[in-house]
Design an enzyme around this catalytic site. Sequence first.
Site, PDB file in Angstrom:
ATOM      1  N   SER A 185      -7.768 -35.283 100.500  1.00  0.00           N
ATOM      2  CA  SER A 185      -9.019 -35.183 101.126  1.00  0.00           C
ATOM      3  C   SER A 185      -9.767 -33.997 101.177  1.00  0.00           C
ATOM      4  CB  SER A 185      -9.266 -35.659 103.190  1.00  0.00           C
ATOM      5  OG  SER A 185      -7.633 -35.188 102.894  1.00  0.00           O
ATOM      6  N   HIS A 213     -11.489 -40.893 101.877  1.00  0.00           N
ATOM      7  CA  HIS A 213     -12.744 -40.574 100.752  1.00  0.00           C
ATOM      8  C   HIS A 213     -13.236 -41.331 100.520  1.00  0.00           C
ATOM      9  CE1 HIS A 213     -12.725 -36.709 104.205  1.00  0.00           C
ATOM     10  NE2 HIS A 213     -11.612 -36.950 103.613  1.00  0.00           N
ATOM     11  N   LYS A 243     -17.361 -40.829 107.951  1.00  0.00           N
ATOM     12  CA  LYS A 243     -17.225 -40.370 106.943  1.00  0.00           C
ATOM     13  C   LYS A 243     -18.928 -40.137 106.522  1.00  0.00           C
ATOM     14  CE  LYS A 243     -12.817 -38.892 106.360  1.00  0.00           C
ATOM     15  NZ  LYS A 243     -13.025 -37.835 107.901  1.00  0.00           N
TER      16      LYS A 243
HETATM   17  C1  LIG Z   1      -7.855 -38.798 103.975  1.00  0.00           C
HETATM   18  C2  LIG Z   1      -8.117 -39.216 105.950  1.00  0.00           C
HETATM   19  N1  LIG Z   1      -7.372 -40.267 106.241  1.00  0.00           N
HETATM   20  C3  LIG Z   1      -8.087 -40.193 107.704  1.00  0.00           C
HETATM   21  C4  LIG Z   1      -8.756 -38.968 108.700  1.00  0.00           C
HETATM   22  C5  LIG Z   1      -8.807 -39.520 110.204  1.00  0.00           C
HETATM   23  O1  LIG Z   1     -10.157 -40.514 110.099  1.00  0.00           O
HETATM   24  P1  LIG Z   1     -11.345 -40.541 111.048  1.00  0.00           P
HETATM   25  O2  LIG Z   1     -11.988 -39.365 110.957  1.00  0.00           O
HETATM   26  O3  LIG Z   1     -11.749 -41.359 111.190  1.00  0.00           O
HETATM   27  O4  LIG Z   1      -9.514 -40.316 112.768  1.00  0.00           O
HETATM   28  C6  LIG Z   1      -9.584 -38.592 107.455  1.00  0.00           C
HETATM   29  C7  LIG Z   1     -10.216 -37.710 108.285  1.00  0.00           C
HETATM   30  O5  LIG Z   1      -9.877 -36.301 108.378  1.00  0.00           O
HETATM   31  C8  LIG Z   1      -8.803 -38.141 106.281  1.00  0.00           C
HETATM   32  O6  LIG Z   1      -9.223 -37.784 106.210  1.00  0.00           O
END
Ligand SMILES: Cc1ncc(COP(=O)(O)O)c(C=O)c1O
Length: 395
Positions: A185, A213, A243
């Site tokens: 990310s 992502h 996202k």
């Molecule tokens: C790699 C990754 N996993 C999980 C999440 C968490 O997702 P959510 O924003 O739907 O809680 C994020 C978001 O920031 C992320 O970048």
Amino acid sequence: MNSTLQNWLGEQLDTLKEQNLYRPLVELQSPQGGRITVNGKRVVNLSSNNYLGLANHPKLKEAASKAALEWGAGAGAVRTIIGTMTLHEQLEERLAKFKHVEASIVFQSGFTANAGTIPTITTKDDAIISDELNHASIIDGVRLAGLPSDQRAVFKHKDMDSLEACLKRMQGFKKRLIITDGVFSMDGDVAPLKDICDLAARYDSAVMVDDAHGSGVLGGGRGTAYHFGVHQQIDIQLGTLSKAVGVMGGYIAGSARLRAWLTQRARPFLFSTAHPPAVVAAILAAIELMDTDPSFTNRLWENTRYWQTGVKKLGFDIGETETPITPVITGDEGKAQQLQRELFDEGVLALAVVFPTVGRGKARIRTMPNASHTTEELDDALAALEKVGKRLALI
Ligand SMILES: Cc1ncc(COP(=O)(O)O)c(C=O)c1O
């Protein structure tokens, strides 16, 4: 109020500010889009994860409004009591079909999907092996699994020799679970899922991919596993609905058994209220668009190529990205925050990312081109980046 606690809070906040690590919240005063309003000013938005521009799409808003009128504002209960509406069932079936897997289960967020799933599929006899750059929600999920340190291993980022060494070390445990982000990310690079699956097969290990992502971005929107053609080999795919999908939530896609087990034991599923109908209906509308109209992902990739070519040409370091996530790396925390401030003055919102989100000395602004940007918006942002980059002697 307790003064010991208040004094402690004050000291902690002062320390963060002294180290340039305090990040004030930025208030968005308009809907998401290529250009947004912040502090009363219209700026090009390079900081959202709204990859496909769906967060403010008319079809999603219409679906949300209709569902709220028809089904009400809230689900009224957790999924396992009486919070599972027809819409929730429809969404899980639709997601499974979209991902070409047997079944899916939806959580309140990607974060809770990780924190809820990892401890639920591991026991004290198992081992977890995780990439060193995995997302915080994976790290917390692993913490919640509560395994002793000799049953947890962290392999060097995308390093298959390091992963194999960990798998060898963990051979004595009952189940082994390899966990990796699909797309990382903060850097935008992609996990070598084929190699990971090969090693997993050799060492009888399950694979979990956090594709927050990759969903909506790679594999025609179906994610990183689909992109590599290994979606049938990956036991657990996690995606977010927050996202590219543009709404809110997370899901796990995999086997029918996995779904059934998580409905019985995953704590956020059991003990936190289900999504409101408007949220579920908007997600369903988004999945329909992603499944039937490739123009969203096509536009995302066109804009990504345009943006990254422009930023590199200016002389900035964008690291090893292979996806729309485009870090503009300054290293120094203060420089990243100064770049953010001066870009804002020039009409661009690109937030700085500093420790603990990335390692110390790896500060950056994280820029995110998306499908809703016009070429004019990206050109305006490139012009601002050039001006500020020169002023701060970054290029
Ligand atoms: C790699 C990754 N996993 C999980 C999440 C968490 O997702 P959510 O924003 O739907 O809680 C994020 C978001 O920031 C992320 O970048």
